[in-house]
Write a protein that holds these residues in place. Structure first.
Motif, short mmCIF file in Angstrom:
data_model
loop_
_atom_site.label_atom_id
_atom_site.label_comp_id
_atom_site.label_asym_id
_atom_site.label_seq_id
_atom_site.Cartn_x
_atom_site.Cartn_y
_atom_site.Cartn_z
N GLU A 197 -12.44 11.18 11.58
CA GLU A 197 -12.96 9.77 11.84
C GLU A 197 -12.35 8.77 10.81
OE1 GLU A 197 -15.10 12.29 11.95
OE2 GLU A 197 -16.83 11.56 11.20
N ASP A 198 -11.90 9.04 9.61
CA ASP A 198 -11.10 8.30 8.60
C ASP A 198 -9.96 8.22 9.03
OD1 ASP A 198 -13.17 10.12 6.24
OD2 ASP A 198 -13.68 8.37 6.74
N THR A 199 -9.16 8.90 10.12
CA THR A 199 -8.04 8.59 10.58
C THR A 199 -7.79 7.09 10.78
OG1 THR A 199 -7.44 10.85 11.27
CG2 THR A 199 -6.12 9.25 12.06
N ALA A 200 -6.84 6.38 10.27
CA ALA A 200 -6.56 4.94 10.64
C ALA A 200 -5.22 4.54 9.53
CB ALA A 200 -7.64 4.10 10.05
N VAL A 201 -5.00 3.31 9.78
CA VAL A 201 -3.97 2.98 9.00
C VAL A 201 -5.03 1.86 8.01
CG1 VAL A 201 -2.03 0.85 8.65
CG2 VAL A 201 -2.28 2.55 10.75
N TYR A 202 -4.49 2.00 6.61
CA TYR A 202 -5.44 1.29 5.73
C TYR A 202 -4.36 0.30 5.07
CZ TYR A 202 -8.97 4.92 5.77
OH TYR A 202 -9.96 5.76 6.13
N PHE A 203 -5.12 -0.94 5.00
CA PHE A 203 -4.64 -2.15 4.52
C PHE A 203 -5.44 -2.36 3.27
CE2 PHE A 203 -2.00 -2.99 7.99
CZ PHE A 203 -2.64 -2.50 9.32
N CYS A 204 -4.70 -3.26 2.32
CA CYS A 204 -5.32 -3.86 1.34
C CYS A 204 -4.96 -5.60 1.43
CB CYS A 204 -5.15 -3.30 -0.09
SG CYS A 204 -3.36 -3.57 -0.64
N GLU A 240 0.77 -1.13 0.21
CA GLU A 240 -0.19 0.10 -0.07
C GLU A 240 0.89 1.22 -0.32
OE1 GLU A 240 -1.92 -2.90 2.81
OE2 GLU A 240 0.13 -2.09 2.35
N SER A 241 0.34 2.41 -0.75
CA SER A 241 1.08 3.49 -0.69
C SER A 241 -0.14 4.64 -0.91
CB SER A 241 2.15 3.67 -1.56
OG SER A 241 1.53 3.72 -2.89
N GLY A 242 0.39 6.02 -0.45
CA GLY A 242 -0.54 6.94 -0.88
C GLY A 242 -1.15 7.95 0.39
N GLY A 243 -0.88 7.14 1.61
CA GLY A 243 -1.40 7.78 2.89
C GLY A 243 -0.57 9.00 3.03
N GLY A 244 -1.25 9.72 4.02
CA GLY A 244 -0.50 11.09 4.37
C GLY A 244 -1.56 11.81 5.33
N LEU A 245 -0.96 13.20 5.54
CA LEU A 245 -1.71 13.99 6.54
C LEU A 245 -2.46 14.81 5.52
CD1 LEU A 245 -2.31 15.21 9.33
CD2 LEU A 245 -0.18 16.53 9.05
N VAL A 246 -3.81 15.17 5.87
CA VAL A 246 -4.70 15.92 5.14
C VAL A 246 -5.56 16.69 5.85
CG1 VAL A 246 -6.34 13.89 4.35
CG2 VAL A 246 -6.05 16.20 2.93
N GLN A 247 -6.07 17.78 5.73
CA GLN A 247 -7.02 18.48 6.52
C GLN A 247 -8.49 17.72 6.18
OE1 GLN A 247 -6.69 22.66 5.62
NE2 GLN A 247 -5.35 23.02 7.36
N ALA A 248 -9.65 18.12 7.11
CA ALA A 248 -10.94 17.65 6.82
C ALA A 248 -11.25 18.31 5.67
CB ALA A 248 -11.67 18.00 8.07
N GLY A 249 -11.93 17.56 4.82
CA GLY A 249 -12.42 17.82 3.52
C GLY A 249 -11.43 17.67 2.41
N GLY A 250 -10.45 17.10 2.74
CA GLY A 250 -9.57 17.13 1.70
C GLY A 250 -9.64 15.54 1.01
N SER A 251 -8.65 15.40 0.07
CA SER A 251 -8.95 14.04 -0.76
C SER A 251 -7.40 13.36 -0.40
CB SER A 251 -9.00 14.28 -2.18
OG SER A 251 -10.44 14.72 -2.19
N LEU A 288 -9.96 -12.10 3.66
CA LEU A 288 -8.95 -11.99 2.78
C LEU A 288 -7.58 -12.38 3.29
CD1 LEU A 288 -9.94 -8.36 1.73
CD2 LEU A 288 -10.54 -10.52 0.84
N THR A 289 -6.57 -12.40 2.41
CA THR A 289 -5.08 -12.77 2.94
C THR A 289 -4.19 -11.98 2.14
OG1 THR A 289 -4.89 -14.51 0.86
CG2 THR A 289 -5.96 -15.11 2.91
N SER A 290 -2.74 -12.28 2.14
CA SER A 290 -1.89 -11.36 1.51
C SER A 290 -1.99 -9.94 2.16
CB SER A 290 -2.01 -11.46 0.12
OG SER A 290 -2.02 -12.84 -0.38
N TRP A 291 -2.08 -9.64 3.38
CA TRP A 291 -2.24 -8.24 3.60
C TRP A 291 -0.96 -7.52 3.23
CZ3 TRP A 291 -6.91 -6.57 4.66
CH2 TRP A 291 -8.06 -7.34 5.26
N GLY A 292 -1.09 -6.26 3.13
CA GLY A 292 0.18 -5.52 3.05
C GLY A 292 0.47 -4.77 4.31
N GLN A 293 1.58 -3.85 4.34
CA GLN A 293 1.81 -3.60 5.59
C GLN A 293 0.94 -2.17 5.99
OE1 GLN A 293 3.24 -2.36 2.73
NE2 GLN A 293 3.21 -0.28 2.90
N GLY A 294 0.39 -1.80 5.02
CA GLY A 294 -0.62 -0.74 5.73
C GLY A 294 0.13 0.68 5.34
N THR A 295 -0.94 1.54 5.12
CA THR A 295 -0.34 3.02 5.05
C THR A 295 -1.36 4.02 5.86
OG1 THR A 295 0.07 4.93 3.21
CG2 THR A 295 -1.98 3.36 3.03
#
Length: 124
Positions: free
Chosen positions: A88-95, A5-16, A111-118
Motif C-alpha cells: 500500500e506504500d506503492t505510489a509516486v512520491y513528491f517533495c 526527487e530520486s531513489g524510488g524503485g521496485l522493492v519487496q514488501a518488508g524492504g527499504s 507547499l510549492t516547487s513540487w518536483g517531478q516525483g519518483t
C-alpha cells in the motif's frame, strides 16, 4: 527553488528505500520540506515533513514508526528513509517546499516547487 526527487524503485514488501529531494539553491535551508505521495486512482496524501533546521518533523499515521525524514542543508537535500515497506506504500512520491520561511512542519501547509516525483513500487 527547484526540487528533484530520486531513489524510488521496485522493492519487496518488508524492504527499504531511501528517497532524496535535492534543491537547486542554498536558500532551501530556510524552508520546511514535505513529502507527499499519490497512489494510482487516489488523491495526494501527506507522508512527512521537516522544518528548516531539521529539529522537528511530522508524520502521517501510516508513516509513523516506519519512515524517517531528515535533511542535510549543506548538501541541500532532504531524505525519506522508508523501512518495512508495504504494498500500500506503492505510489509516486513528491517533495514540496513551504514558501514561508522558518515554519513548523505540518500536513496542513500549502507547499510549492513540487518536483517531478519518483515511483515507489512495493511487491507482495
Amino acid at each position: 527553488v527547484q526540487l528533484v526527487e530520486s531513489g524510488g524503485g521496485l522493492v519487496q514488501a518488508g524492504g527499504s528505500l531511501r528517497l532524496s529531494c535535492a534543491a537547486s539553491e542554498r536558500s532551501f535551508s530556510n524552508y520546511a520540506i514535505g513529502w507527499f505521495r499519490r497512489a494510482p486512482g487516489k488523491g495526494r496524501e501527506f507522508v512527512a515533513s521537516i522544518n528548516w533546521s531539521g529539529s522537528t518533523s511530522a508524520y502521517a499515521g501510516s508513516a509513523e514508526g516506519r519512515f524517517t525524514i531528515s535533511r542535510d542543508n549543506v548538501k541541500k537535500t532532504v531524505y525519506l528513509q522508508m523501512n518495512s515497506l508495504r504494498p500500500e506504500d506503492t505510489a509516486v512520491y513528491f517533495c514540496g517546499l513551504d514558501p514561508i520561511p522558518y515554519t513548523d512542519p505540518s500536513p496542513e501547509r500549502r507547499l510549492t516547487s513540487w518536483g517531478q516525483g519518483t515511483q515507489v513500487t512495493v511487491s507482495s
